[in-house]
Design a protein around this motif. Structure first.
Motif, PDB file in Angstrom:
ATOM      1  N   GLY A   1     -39.345   4.833 -78.300  1.00  0.00           N
ATOM      2  CA  GLY A   1     -38.928   6.147 -77.822  1.00  0.00           C
ATOM      3  C   GLY A   1     -39.977   6.947 -77.086  1.00  0.00           C
ATOM      4  O   GLY A   1     -39.781   8.145 -76.861  1.00  0.00           O
ATOM      5  N   PHE A   2     -41.076   6.311 -76.665  1.00  0.00           N
ATOM      6  CA  PHE A   2     -42.127   7.045 -75.970  1.00  0.00           C
ATOM      7  C   PHE A   2     -41.672   7.535 -74.588  1.00  0.00           C
ATOM      8  O   PHE A   2     -42.271   8.440 -74.026  1.00  0.00           O
ATOM      9  CB  PHE A   2     -43.378   6.170 -75.817  1.00  0.00           C
ATOM     10  N   PHE A   3     -40.631   6.914 -74.028  1.00  0.00           N
ATOM     11  CA  PHE A   3     -40.176   7.261 -72.677  1.00  0.00           C
ATOM     12  C   PHE A   3     -38.771   7.869 -72.699  1.00  0.00           C
ATOM     13  O   PHE A   3     -38.077   7.851 -71.680  1.00  0.00           O
ATOM     14  CB  PHE A   3     -40.187   6.013 -71.788  1.00  0.00           C
ATOM     15  N   ASP A   4     -38.340   8.425 -73.806  1.00  0.00           N
ATOM     16  CA  ASP A   4     -36.956   8.868 -73.937  1.00  0.00           C
ATOM     17  C   ASP A   4     -36.560   9.950 -72.945  1.00  0.00           C
ATOM     18  O   ASP A   4     -35.373  10.109 -72.627  1.00  0.00           O
ATOM     19  CB  ASP A   4     -36.694   9.366 -75.360  1.00  0.00           C
ATOM     20  N   SER A   5     -37.513  10.708 -72.444  1.00  0.00           N
ATOM     21  CA  SER A   5     -37.150  11.796 -71.527  1.00  0.00           C
ATOM     22  C   SER A   5     -36.526  11.290 -70.236  1.00  0.00           C
ATOM     23  O   SER A   5     -35.767  12.017 -69.576  1.00  0.00           O
ATOM     24  CB  SER A   5     -38.365  12.665 -71.213  1.00  0.00           C
ATOM     25  N   ILE A   6     -36.786  10.031 -69.846  1.00  0.00           N
ATOM     26  CA  ILE A   6     -36.187   9.499 -68.617  1.00  0.00           C
ATOM     27  C   ILE A   6     -34.704   9.208 -68.805  1.00  0.00           C
ATOM     28  O   ILE A   6     -33.976   9.009 -67.824  1.00  0.00           O
ATOM     29  CB  ILE A   6     -36.895   8.220 -68.133  1.00  0.00           C
ATOM     30  N   LEU A   7     -34.251   9.162 -70.052  1.00  0.00           N
ATOM     31  CA  LEU A   7     -32.871   8.792 -70.342  1.00  0.00           C
ATOM     32  C   LEU A   7     -31.923   9.979 -70.245  1.00  0.00           C
ATOM     33  O   LEU A   7     -30.704   9.807 -70.362  1.00  0.00           O
ATOM     34  CB  LEU A   7     -32.773   8.164 -71.732  1.00  0.00           C
ATOM     35  N   GLN A   8     -32.460  11.154 -70.042  1.00  0.00           N
ATOM     36  CA  GLN A   8     -31.632  12.350 -69.947  1.00  0.00           C
ATOM     37  C   GLN A   8     -31.561  12.802 -68.493  1.00  0.00           C
ATOM     38  O   GLN A   8     -32.572  13.008 -67.836  1.00  0.00           O
ATOM     39  CB  GLN A   8     -32.197  13.488 -70.798  1.00  0.00           C
ATOM     40  N   GLN A   9     -30.337  12.961 -68.009  1.00  0.00           N
ATOM     41  CA  GLN A   9     -30.143  13.432 -66.637  1.00  0.00           C
ATOM     42  C   GLN A   9     -30.519  14.911 -66.568  1.00  0.00           C
ATOM     43  O   GLN A   9     -30.106  15.715 -67.404  1.00  0.00           O
ATOM     44  CB  GLN A   9     -28.679  13.219 -66.250  1.00  0.00           C
ATOM     45  N   LYS A  10     -31.299  15.280 -65.566  1.00  0.00           N
ATOM     46  CA  LYS A  10     -31.784  16.659 -65.469  1.00  0.00           C
ATOM     47  C   LYS A  10     -30.946  17.519 -64.524  1.00  0.00           C
ATOM     48  O   LYS A  10     -30.904  18.727 -64.652  1.00  0.00           O
ATOM     49  CB  LYS A  10     -33.253  16.664 -65.001  1.00  0.00           C
ATOM     50  N   GLU A  11     -30.368  16.923 -63.507  1.00  0.00           N
ATOM     51  CA  GLU A  11     -29.527  17.656 -62.557  1.00  0.00           C
ATOM     52  C   GLU A  11     -28.091  17.156 -62.662  1.00  0.00           C
ATOM     53  O   GLU A  11     -27.850  15.976 -62.909  1.00  0.00           O
ATOM     54  CB  GLU A  11     -30.039  17.468 -61.124  1.00  0.00           C
ATOM     55  N   HIS A  12     -27.130  18.064 -62.454  1.00  0.00           N
ATOM     56  CA  HIS A  12     -25.714  17.715 -62.541  1.00  0.00           C
ATOM     57  C   HIS A  12     -24.986  18.342 -61.356  1.00  0.00           C
ATOM     58  O   HIS A  12     -25.613  18.896 -60.454  1.00  0.00           O
ATOM     59  CB  HIS A  12     -25.121  18.190 -63.867  1.00  0.00           C
ATOM     60  N   PHE A  13     -23.673  18.284 -61.361  1.00  0.00           N
ATOM     61  CA  PHE A  13     -22.884  18.852 -60.262  1.00  0.00           C
ATOM     62  C   PHE A  13     -21.670  19.578 -60.821  1.00  0.00           C
ATOM     63  O   PHE A  13     -21.192  19.268 -61.924  1.00  0.00           O
ATOM     64  CB  PHE A  13     -22.443  17.751 -59.288  1.00  0.00           C
ATOM     65  N   SER A  14     -21.191  20.524 -60.082  1.00  0.00           N
ATOM     66  CA  SER A  14     -19.923  21.185 -60.386  1.00  0.00           C
ATOM     67  C   SER A  14     -18.817  20.468 -59.623  1.00  0.00           C
ATOM     68  O   SER A  14     -18.930  20.250 -58.404  1.00  0.00           O
ATOM     69  CB  SER A  14     -19.971  22.666 -59.973  1.00  0.00           C
ATOM     70  N   ASP A  15     -17.765  20.124 -60.327  1.00  0.00           N
ATOM     71  CA  ASP A  15     -16.710  19.309 -59.722  1.00  0.00           C
ATOM     72  C   ASP A  15     -16.189  19.900 -58.420  1.00  0.00           C
ATOM     73  O   ASP A  15     -16.084  19.211 -57.400  1.00  0.00           O
ATOM     74  CB  ASP A  15     -15.546  19.150 -60.706  1.00  0.00           C
ATOM     75  N   TYR A  16     -15.881  21.191 -58.453  1.00  0.00           N
ATOM     76  CA  TYR A  16     -15.213  21.769 -57.293  1.00  0.00           C
ATOM     77  C   TYR A  16     -16.142  21.846 -56.082  1.00  0.00           C
ATOM     78  O   TYR A  16     -15.688  21.827 -54.933  1.00  0.00           O
ATOM     79  CB  TYR A  16     -14.645  23.155 -57.632  1.00  0.00           C
ATOM     80  N   VAL A  17     -17.473  21.901 -56.340  1.00  0.00           N
ATOM     81  CA  VAL A  17     -18.425  21.914 -55.237  1.00  0.00           C
ATOM     82  C   VAL A  17     -18.643  20.497 -54.698  1.00  0.00           C
ATOM     83  O   VAL A  17     -18.642  20.256 -53.484  1.00  0.00           O
ATOM     84  CB  VAL A  17     -19.779  22.521 -55.682  1.00  0.00           C
ATOM     85  N   PHE A  18     -18.785  19.532 -55.614  1.00  0.00           N
ATOM     86  CA  PHE A  18     -19.130  18.172 -55.187  1.00  0.00           C
ATOM     87  C   PHE A  18     -17.950  17.422 -54.583  1.00  0.00           C
ATOM     88  O   PHE A  18     -18.132  16.426 -53.884  1.00  0.00           O
ATOM     89  CB  PHE A  18     -19.709  17.383 -56.366  1.00  0.00           C
ATOM     90  N   GLU A  19     -16.705  17.900 -54.819  1.00  0.00           N
ATOM     91  CA  GLU A  19     -15.534  17.233 -54.247  1.00  0.00           C
ATOM     92  C   GLU A  19     -15.683  17.043 -52.742  1.00  0.00           C
ATOM     93  O   GLU A  19     -15.459  15.953 -52.196  1.00  0.00           O
ATOM     94  CB  GLU A  19     -14.268  18.053 -54.534  1.00  0.00           C
TER      95      GLU A  19
END
Length: 579
Positions: A499-517
């Motif tokens: 678990g020394f590298f666990d931070s890479i497993l979490q997505q940091k940026e996401h999208f709003s559906d209505y914007v990304f459509e």
């Protein structure tokens, strides 16, 4: 009538000590183990009386703030460890299993006072850690070893951070383990012994033994262990009236079902030792035997190790040298091991008949062993492991400077790192974590990962900035195998697995559906092939076809808007030039 302790001491191979040199164990009725203060005071007394043969120093901190001590015994302390075999004995990793603490106090004294033992000091360098888990030894109690027959009081298994130090040899969360690593790398012993007490079945033996799994050693060293060292240790203990058995790790509920060699991963002492071409032993006395024979059998085992290593020094040193050469020439490294059940040995096992009777607690059948019915019969022993996979290492690993804890661990364990004074550009392989399983409950402070699946991407031009670290395989010497197993994610004790590298497993940026459509629609217009792949997946997967969010996320992960660092293992497998 003689007490059991007195009878055992009278049958010892060394003279009885003068009263002023008796240890707390010897001065008692036999059910007493030394306190931490008594143990340290005894070694201080030995160091004052024999300064030319015994040195005592603080080796480094523990999590409880008290130091770990290093005792060195030799007829010539100034001699280089490379000139004679080094035997490293460590006690009290589990202070509720204190036989080694008391046995080593007696052994150190006898090595100094008994002229018959002087050849051992002349032919060996003996390094002793009187107490490794000082934290647990200070946490003295009389109840936590419910399955054990004495002593009256003892220490606790966990350290001050409630860590089991015999799971900490690779991850090195504790200060204890970090101090140990510095000591181990300083001495790099030919033989490492860590004293324990067993749990489990009942049987006739007082002493059981876990050696480093021979298949995990270089062929020269594994062959020497199996063909010369282990037979001599078993014979030596037989002569001292302590017949031994391999550690009783049964396939089923009782030993008659067959015994499996302990799978010593790098988290354990014997597995860690193997990473550096050291032979490791865990002598495990049987917890149901009285404390005096457990101490005496541990004393005799340690003495037998010293006698055997001195006698076989040329063979051992030659095997170690050959193993080091084999390590430098090794082109593929095993990652993970599995038992080969087709390879079976048989030995005569001395046990007790097992049976079942109603439990007074539950009323249901419970296991018991009938000591009035001893037996000796052949038992299967499974002592062969095969690699799960083998991996060709890169020319070098490139570790970003951001991962300071990983860098410190590597350096502490003898890995040679170059810090880049300018940026480096060249070809490399990058891993992406495709899938893995994680334990549902914490294990030694971590949620362990397993069944790790990787995607490997080759990059023609990767750039590492100044300040990052390069670990060149050809420069590692004894740490070569450790480096590979620590940094390859699929190794069961890799830093990723812990678990020394666990931070890479979490997505940091996401999208709003209505914007990304609208963006997703544009991506599909510009990439007809991606549009075709989406339509094929919609046809093949009805659930996916009905899930608008899943389809949008599918496009997002294949678009330029998706973060490149998500699930990207930060350590590069460098394939470029290393000047």
């Amino acid at each position: 009538m003689l007490s059991l302790l007195t009878a055992l001491l009278m049958t010892a191979t060394t003279p009885a000590p003068a009263p002023e040199w008796r240890t707390p164990f010897e001065a008692s009725t036999g059910n007493t183990t030394a306190t931490y203060a008594e143990c340290l005071a005894y070694y201080q007394k030995l160091a004052a009386a024999y300064p030319a043969q015994l040195s005592l120093r603080e080796a480094g901190p523990t999590d409880c703030g008290q130091p770990i001590h290093e005792v060195v015994l030799t007829a010539n302390p100034a001699a280089s460890p490379a000139r004679r075999p080094v035997v490293f004995i460590q006690n009290g990793i589990h202070p509720g299993e204190p036989e080694g603490i008391d046995a080593s106090m007696m052994l150190a004294r006898d090595l100094l006072q008994d002229k018959k033992l002087r050849p051992l000091l002349e032919g060996l360098t003996i390094v002793l850690v009187p107490v490794y888990n000082v934290d647990g030894m200070l946490n003295r109690n009389a109840t936590t070893r419910a399955n054990q027959n004495g002593p009256a009081e003892y220490g606790f298994r966990g350290n001050a951070r409630h860590l089991d130090l015999n799971r900490d040899y690779v991850k090195q969360d504790s200060r204890n383990a970090r101090t140990f690593a510095a000591l181990f790398q300083k001495w790099r012993p030919e033989v490492f012994v860590e004293t324990h007490t067993s749990n489990g079945a009942d049987y006739q033996y007082t002493m059981t033994l876990i050696p480093t799994q021979h298949n995990k050693l270089a062929p020269a060293l594994g062959g020497y262990l199996q063909q010369e060292l282990l037979p001599a240790l078993y014979q030596g203990m037989e002569k001292k009236k302590w017949p031994m058995t391999p550690y009783v790790n049964p396939i089923g509920e009782t030993p008659e079902t067959g015994i499996v060699a302990f799978p010593d991963l790098g988290r354990y002492s014997t597995g860690y030792a193997a990473l550096f071409n050291s032979i490791g032993f865990m002598p495990e006395t049987h917890m149901l035997k009285a404390y005096p024979p457990r101490v005496r059998s541990t004393y005799d085992f340690l003495l037998t190790v010293l006698e055997t290593v001195r006698r076989q020094a040329p063979q051992l040193l030659a095997a170690r040298s050959a193993a080091d050469q084999q390590l430098q020439q090794q082109s593929a490294f095993p990652l993970g091991w599995q038992l080969d059940e087709s390879q079976v040995e048989t030995f005569q096992f001395k046990g007790y008949e097992a049976g079942y009777k109603p439990s007074e607690v539950s009323g249901l059948p419970r296991l018991y062993y009938d000591r009035s019915k001893p037996f000796t019969r052949p038992v299967k022993y499974f002592n062969t492991y095969r690699p799960v996979m083998a991996l060709k290492p890169p020319l070098a690993y490139l570790i970003p400077q951001a991962w300071g804890e990983v860098i410190e661990n590597l350096q502490r364990n003898g890995v040679k790192l170059r810090r880049l004074d300018k940026g480096l550009t060249g070809p490399a392989e990058t891993y992406y974590i495709e899938d893995f399983k994680t334990s549902p409950r914490p294990f030694e402070g971590h949620y362990l990962h397993s069944a790790i699946q990787l995607e490997t991407r080759s990059q023609k031009q990767e750039t590492a900035p100044a300040g990052d670290y390069l670990a060149v395989l050809g420069e590692q010497g004894p740490a070569r195998r450790y480096l590979v197993e620590a940094l390859e994610p699929q190794s069961p004790d890799s830093f990723f697995a812990w678990g020394f590298f666990d931070s890479i497993l979490q997505q940091k940026e996401h999208f709003s559906d209505y914007v990304f459509e609208d963006l997703a629609a544009e991506v599909l217009r510009q990439q007809p092939v991606l549009r075709q792949q989406l339509e094929e997946k919609q046809k093949a997967d009805p659930a996916f076809a009905k899930d608008a969010e899943a389809q949008l996320n599918w496009v997002y992960r294949r678009s330029p808007y998706y973060e490149s660092g998500h699930n990207r293992y930060p350590v590069l497998r460098w394939q470029g030039a290393v000047e």
